[in-house]
Design an enzyme around this catalytic site. Structure first.
Site, short mmCIF file in Angstrom:
data_model
loop_
_atom_site.label_atom_id
_atom_site.label_comp_id
_atom_site.label_asym_id
_atom_site.label_seq_id
_atom_site.Cartn_x
_atom_site.Cartn_y
_atom_site.Cartn_z
N GLY A 1 0.73 -1.31 0.22
CA GLY A 1 -0.03 0.12 -0.07
C GLY A 1 0.79 1.27 0.19
O GLY A 1 2.16 1.24 0.11
N HIS A 2 0.13 2.44 -0.16
CA HIS A 2 0.88 3.73 -0.20
C HIS A 2 1.72 4.16 1.04
O HIS A 2 1.36 3.76 1.99
CB HIS A 2 -0.36 4.91 -0.39
#
Lengths: 314, 314, 314
Positions: free
Chosen positions: C220-221
């Protein structure tokens, strides 16, 4: 799947080489497998376990391998192998089209929509306005995409359903059910990278307006996701599931087939859901239960050694 | 991997700058890591934990970093770093080929097979008759695909094994084992979208005849899937696993490396399998156990509060 | 994200049509959401639950929807909708670029790097020396890739963060946070097939030197993976996670957002990690605990029937 025009039972029985039980003047207007069946449809049944359900279903024409008195308003067509007869009809009305050409026929793309290089779009696909389709996306034939939809790199929309008939004679084999359904993605949906959303076997797989889907999510055939749902990465949803509006599924959740997740339910990460869940609650674990009960259960398990101390001398 | 022609131990020792212990006239006919090793093969061992197994294996020539009396019929080649010497031999006999050209050399494609646009096919790939290969599929070099195989969009066949040697001096690092194996997909297999099936490290990763695989499934190096298995979405199978015929793995199941799942076993969704399972039974949970025991266990856990009521005053 | 040049609070307030509380001569040098915020940054807060944290953060300029006395050295800009004002600033300084062209502008590719056919590389991407980029990889704009990096087929680097603001009036909807961050992949990393590594919302998602990642992994980011980590197939790591050096995550592990996995920790297959883990230990289960405790717990659960036998007559 709707038929292009009503078809007589007489024609169908001739085509599949079956015998009509009941009204030969009956007309069929669609073809659907038993989960999706509507009045006017042709459907099939080939196992005694499902005869009753099929005879009581909304189907108008039933391909079947055992003789029954046709229920009022229904016509049966007796065939040796209803599954094959059904597949034969699907293929006739939904001819096989393989994506051999880079530029498919009859594709509609709305104003303001931007398609990256290396995107594949199949025949008869419709894409609405102001969409962003990133590189390496594949959209199979007949899928429908609304307005303002974003699809990130590599996602596959509309591959075939994972649906086979098991045969054990003369040898164990799985025979493919032909998918003739579609994927319908409503407005304002965003789909992450490398998701797979399978087409319906005979109906539509639907992603509701405003739903947001993270990466590597699998959504099975004929599943219907409601509006404004949030589906985190690596979630897997089997076929013919109903997810109502505003549901949140956190990462790696798995949802079994043929069930319903109620409106505004929240399923915490990695949970496994083998049966329907009521809306408005938070769930976790396998099998997923309301989080407050599951948390208590985890606490109880940690107390087993304490219980043992109390009873070991008994 | 088979060698193109027998190679003498003398040549091998010169090539890797090692010292021969035993018969220098011995000939090698293949290269394989220890899980795949056959008579005639060169293999390697570099850790005391595995010396005995390697010396007792079927290997004919063993690259090793400690001197032993060679067992009958085997020749040892003493080198400082057997892992590197092994990789060096693999690279010599299986030269690195990067897919730089869109149209690779020596590709064989059978009659009636249809290849969609934007498919990448590597060098020396063989594809049988009447296959359907959907857009964005990648097939790495040397893979073999049978007849009537369907591969859905984006699937990657034959990427490198996830196999590294850990070094902790002079710094912690993972050194890549060079994969020289293949993926072999037998007839009548269907593979969903975005699956990854890694090539063997030195042998073959095999998908047996008639097996059907859903989307986003991972299958590790040198794993062998039997005939007519059913593998649902997001299943992950590690390396060197044997899945016998007619096994069913439901969604998100994980199978650890080096184990066997017996014929006609069924593993329910999300189960984790850390050790081999006998055939003919249904399993679930983590660690996966026979479903009837696991269901009882779940019921027992729910009775802990009741037990507590009985003992709390003791 | 760094700004190209310092920008005055006066200009910002005019641009977002807000009212300045505090020093109008203050200058901003970057834009970052609250997890990534540094001195000099513009950030935003719009919920009373987070006002205190935002006011105590390192941010220099805070877009806010309630008036406070500005803390020393900070300037507040009062706006009706801080989320939208923040997105508006991001879009102004990081103009939207869609990958419409096959050959993007300002791409730097180092010597010895080999790019397969059907790879998509976005604008302003930098790729180091001696990399191998396999077919169907997508690299979104602004990502940075070091030397000797291998990326297998289909992997997607730099898709948008899965990050939305939930609105419930006038209707339930998710409003997209604009990602302006990057993915930075350091030297000697290998990434398997069909991974998805999202760009940072405003900072960098980082894969540390020498880390090896198997297939179908989601990262994820703004997550930062350390050096020489090993991440097996189908692992999912949420946003803003810190994985320290030499961590091993086995297959199908899930890591929740905003937590830290300590150096040399090992997390066994299928574990779910809802909170930070100390380094140097082995963990498993959901919620993941030290393996030695978890194994004892599994053994205790199997003894419940024995306990019942002791107490059932009480």
């Amino acid at each position: 799947m709707q038929l292009p025009a009503p078809v007589s039972v007489k024609w169908i029985a001739d085509f599949v080489q079956g015998n009509i039980l009941g009204d030969a003047a009956q007309q069929a207007t669609g073809i659907n497998e038993i989960h999706q069946v509507k009045n006017g449809d042709i459907s099939f049944v080939d196992h005694e376990k499902y005869y009753k359900a099929a005879l009581q279903s909304a189907a108008t024409v039933i391909l079947i391998n055992q003789a029954f008195d046709p229920p009022p308003g229904k016509t049966l067509i007796l065939v040796e192998d209803p599954f094959r007869a059904y597949n034969q009809l699907v293929r006739h009305f939904h001819p096989f089209s393989f994506p051999e050409k880079l530029h498919a026929d009859d594709v509609q793309i709305g104003e303001g929509t931007r398609i990256a290089p290396q995107v594949f779009i199949g025949e008869h696909v419709q894409i609405g306005k102001n969409c962003l389709i990133y590189p390496h996306v594949t959209i199979y034939d007949h899928c429908i995409i609304g307005d303002n939809v974003i699809i990130h790199a590599g996602t596959v929309i509309g591959a075939d359903a994972f649906y086979y008939k098991k045969r054990t004679t003369p040898e164990w084999k799985y025979e493919k059910m032909i998918s003739c359904g579609r994927v319908v993605i409503e407005d304002d949906v965003e789909i992450g990278a490398h998701c797979t959303i399978d087409k319906g076997v005979s109906g539509d797989t639907v992603i509701g307006k405003g739903t947001k889907i993270d990466n590597l999510v699998h959504i099975g055939h004929d599943t219907r996701i409601g509006r404004a749902c949030l589906i985190a990465a690596q979630v897997g949803i089997a076929g013919t599931v109903i997810i109502e509006d505003h549901v949140t599924l956190w990462g790696q959740v798995g949802i079994s087939k043929d069930l319903t997740i109620g409106r505004e339910a929240v399923v915490l990460a990695q949970s496994g859901v083998p049966s329907s869940l009521k809306g408005g609650q938070t769930y976790f674990g396998y099998p997923a239960e309301e989080a407050r009960y599951k948390r208590r259960e985890i606490a109880w398990v940690k107390r087993i050694p304490e219980i043992w101390e109390k009873v070991k001398h008994l």
